[in-house]
Design a protein around this motif. Structure first.
Motif, mmCIF file in Angstrom:
data_model
loop_
_atom_site.group_PDB
_atom_site.id
_atom_site.type_symbol
_atom_site.label_atom_id
_atom_site.label_comp_id
_atom_site.label_asym_id
_atom_site.label_seq_id
_atom_site.Cartn_x
_atom_site.Cartn_y
_atom_site.Cartn_z
ATOM 1 N N GLY A 259 0.795 -1.227 0.000
ATOM 2 C CA GLY A 259 0.000 0.000 0.000
ATOM 3 C C GLY A 259 0.824 1.271 0.000
ATOM 4 N N GLU A 260 2.159 1.157 0.062
ATOM 5 C CA GLU A 260 3.018 2.331 0.075
ATOM 6 C C GLU A 260 3.805 2.491 -1.219
ATOM 7 N N GLY A 261 3.515 1.711 -2.226
ATOM 8 C CA GLY A 261 4.229 1.818 -3.478
ATOM 9 C C GLY A 261 5.297 0.755 -3.614
ATOM 10 N N GLY A 262 6.114 0.873 -4.686
ATOM 11 C CA GLY A 262 7.132 -0.117 -4.970
ATOM 12 C C GLY A 262 8.429 0.160 -4.236
ATOM 13 N N PRO A 263 9.479 -0.534 -4.621
ATOM 14 C CA PRO A 263 10.790 -0.350 -3.966
ATOM 15 C C PRO A 263 11.317 1.067 -4.182
ATOM 16 N N ARG A 264 12.003 1.570 -3.151
ATOM 17 C CA ARG A 264 12.556 2.921 -3.199
ATOM 18 C C ARG A 264 14.058 2.817 -3.436
ATOM 19 N N ILE A 265 14.454 2.656 -4.692
ATOM 20 C CA ILE A 265 15.870 2.487 -5.015
ATOM 21 C C ILE A 265 16.501 3.824 -5.365
ATOM 22 N N GLN A 266 15.930 4.544 -6.327
ATOM 23 C CA GLN A 266 16.475 5.829 -6.739
ATOM 24 C C GLN A 266 15.325 6.729 -7.185
ATOM 25 N N GLN A 267 15.344 7.964 -6.793
ATOM 26 C CA GLN A 267 14.293 8.908 -7.166
ATOM 27 C C GLN A 267 14.459 9.318 -8.631
ATOM 28 N N ILE A 268 13.400 9.114 -9.412
ATOM 29 C CA ILE A 268 13.409 9.471 -10.831
ATOM 30 C C ILE A 268 12.152 10.305 -11.115
ATOM 31 N N PRO A 269 12.333 11.504 -11.622
ATOM 32 C CA PRO A 269 13.597 12.220 -11.847
ATOM 33 C C PRO A 269 14.210 12.670 -10.531
ATOM 34 N N PRO A 270 15.494 12.928 -10.525
ATOM 35 C CA PRO A 270 16.133 13.334 -9.266
ATOM 36 C C PRO A 270 15.557 14.642 -8.749
ATOM 37 N N GLY A 271 15.633 14.815 -7.456
ATOM 38 C CA GLY A 271 15.147 16.047 -6.856
ATOM 39 C C GLY A 271 16.064 17.224 -7.147
ATOM 40 N N PHE A 272 15.566 18.398 -6.945
ATOM 41 C CA PHE A 272 16.353 19.601 -7.181
ATOM 42 C C PHE A 272 17.358 19.800 -6.054
ATOM 43 N N THR A 273 18.569 20.182 -6.430
ATOM 44 C CA THR A 273 19.616 20.505 -5.455
ATOM 45 C C THR A 273 20.228 21.845 -5.806
ATOM 46 N N SER A 274 20.694 22.522 -4.792
ATOM 47 C CA SER A 274 21.313 23.826 -5.018
ATOM 48 C C SER A 274 22.755 23.635 -5.459
ATOM 49 N N ILE A 275 23.188 24.375 -6.467
ATOM 50 C CA ILE A 275 24.555 24.301 -6.985
ATOM 51 C C ILE A 275 25.139 25.705 -7.009
ATOM 52 N N PRO A 276 26.469 25.817 -6.830
ATOM 53 C CA PRO A 276 27.076 27.155 -6.886
ATOM 54 C C PRO A 276 27.073 27.696 -8.312
ATOM 55 N N CYS A 277 26.965 28.974 -8.416
ATOM 56 C CA CYS A 277 26.955 29.613 -9.718
ATOM 57 C C CYS A 277 27.782 30.892 -9.649
ATOM 58 N N ARG A 278 28.119 31.402 -10.801
ATOM 59 C CA ARG A 278 28.923 32.613 -10.844
ATOM 60 C C ARG A 278 28.106 33.791 -10.337
ATOM 61 N N PRO A 279 28.731 34.668 -9.594
ATOM 62 C CA PRO A 279 27.977 35.826 -9.079
ATOM 63 C C PRO A 279 27.609 36.789 -10.206
ATOM 64 N N ILE A 280 26.529 37.472 -10.007
ATOM 65 C CA ILE A 280 26.072 38.484 -10.963
ATOM 66 C C ILE A 280 26.602 39.833 -10.503
ATOM 67 N N VAL A 281 27.434 40.453 -11.352
ATOM 68 C CA VAL A 281 28.026 41.752 -11.016
ATOM 69 C C VAL A 281 27.348 42.810 -11.872
ATOM 70 N N LEU A 282 26.738 43.732 -11.227
ATOM 71 C CA LEU A 282 26.080 44.845 -11.920
ATOM 72 C C LEU A 282 26.940 46.089 -11.735
ATOM 73 N N ASP A 283 27.551 46.576 -12.816
ATOM 74 C CA ASP A 283 28.438 47.742 -12.759
ATOM 75 C C ASP A 283 27.592 49.009 -12.783
ATOM 76 N N THR A 284 27.066 49.344 -11.614
ATOM 77 C CA THR A 284 26.213 50.534 -11.504
ATOM 78 C C THR A 284 26.955 51.750 -10.982
ATOM 79 N N ALA A 285 28.276 51.616 -10.662
ATOM 80 C CA ALA A 285 29.003 52.753 -10.087
ATOM 81 C C ALA A 285 29.585 53.670 -11.151
ATOM 82 N N MET A 286 29.625 53.219 -12.424
ATOM 83 C CA MET A 286 30.255 54.030 -13.459
ATOM 84 C C MET A 286 29.533 55.348 -13.667
ATOM 85 N N GLY A 287 28.222 55.357 -13.484
ATOM 86 C CA GLY A 287 27.484 56.597 -13.684
ATOM 87 C C GLY A 287 27.718 57.619 -12.591
#
Length: 319
Positions: A259-287
């Protein structure tokens, strides 16, 4: 039936007239032959005009019978106590649309034949026929839009049906205006046009009510469907669920219980995970940067260049 016999008689008359006309045209170009040709042309145009009028009368009778049958059929669908004659053909709104298309073409033919100079009628009579044809054309277009709206309504195209009823009301108003300008000759058509206008308005009210009811039912179904959706609870349940590939060091069963479903071997599709990314630099000081002025250096360089050119011309500074 009777109309078929009438049409056969008119066609025989036209054939006889045209045979005589061809005989006269082959006789020569005398004044007597020219007069006979003119009279035969006028007679042919008059017979053609009468044939078109009889065709319109026959088609109008067919429209009246079809409208009565359609009304009985609609009443029987709304009220089971209303009975229809046995063996009566079921008329659809599309059938009336086709009949009105035929009537409109017949009316255009009548207007053209009446406007021709070969018919022999006076200018006042031609204007009266033209005004009558214009008023009847608007009335027929109004009825055609009304039954075309019913055809769209039966197929669930509510928007098109509502727009066609608006157009039908416009044609009715135009026909009423033209009939009133005709005076006593147009009084007989006014009650039928007003009845068509009232029927169109009643049908518009029914369409609006059914559309509003359907929208309310759809909104209610949507709310009931959203009640069973709890994103936070679903997320918590997903976080508590363990998978075999993520818990290899744990001594536990991942086969799943009944009643709880089938075997739990691997989640498909995989769950979302946080990954590092490049920072966003906004050059707003030039003005906001106030750069120093370089006017002095630019002028000194220009002066130095000019002196160098002059020395090169006069030979200064050469060794």
């Amino acid at each position: 039936g009777l109309y078929d016999k009438i049409f056969m008689a008119y066609n025989d008359a036209r054939k006889s007239i045209r045979d005589d006309l061809s005989h006269v045209m082959g006789a020569g170009g005398s004044d007597q032959a020219e007069e006979q040709r003119r009279e035969l042309n006028t007679l042919d145009a008059a017979v053609t005009n009468m044939l078109v009028k009889q065709t319109i009368e026959r088609n109008q009778m067919m429209v009246a019978n079809a409208e009565a049958q359609l009304e009985r059929h609609q009443q029987a669908e709304e009220d089971p106590s209303v009975t229809r004659p046995k063996g009566e053909k079921i008329v659809r709104p599309e059938d009336l649309v086709r009949l009105y298309d035929t009537l409109l073409s017949n009316l255009a033919e009548l207007a053209d034949s009446s406007a021709s100079s070969s018919t022999g009628i006076t200018e006042e009579a031609a204007e009266a026929v033209a005004s009558e044809c214009a008023a009847q054309e608007d009335a027929m277009r109004a009825a055609r839009c009304f039954y075309l709206s019913q055809a769209h309504s039966t197929k669930g195209n509510t928007t098109q049906a509502y727009a066609l009823l608006d157009r039908s009301a416009e044609y009715v108003e135009s026909a009423l205006d033209k009939e009133k300008r005709r005076g006593s000759a147009g009084k007989a058509s006014i009650p039928k046009l007003q009845s068509l206008l009232e029927r169109g308005y009643a049908h518009q009210c029914r369409l609006h009510a059914s559309t509003t009811e359907q929208a309310a039912a759809d909104e209610k179904d949507l709310k009931q469907g959203m009640l069973g959706i709890d994103l936070q609870e679903r997320q918590q349940r997903a976080e508590k669920t363990k998978w075999l590939m993520e818990s290899l060091d744990d001594f536990a069963s991942f086969a799943g219980k009944k009643g709880e479903g089938g075997p739990r071997i691997q989640q498909i599709p995989p769950g979302f995970t946080s990954i590092p990314c490049r920072p966003i630099v906004l050059d707003t000081a030039m003005g906001a940067v106030d750069f120093p002025s370089l006017e002095g250096r630019v002028q000194s360089q220009r002066r130095g260049t000019l002196v160098g050119r002059l020395s090169g011309v006069f030979g200064w500074g050469k060794k």
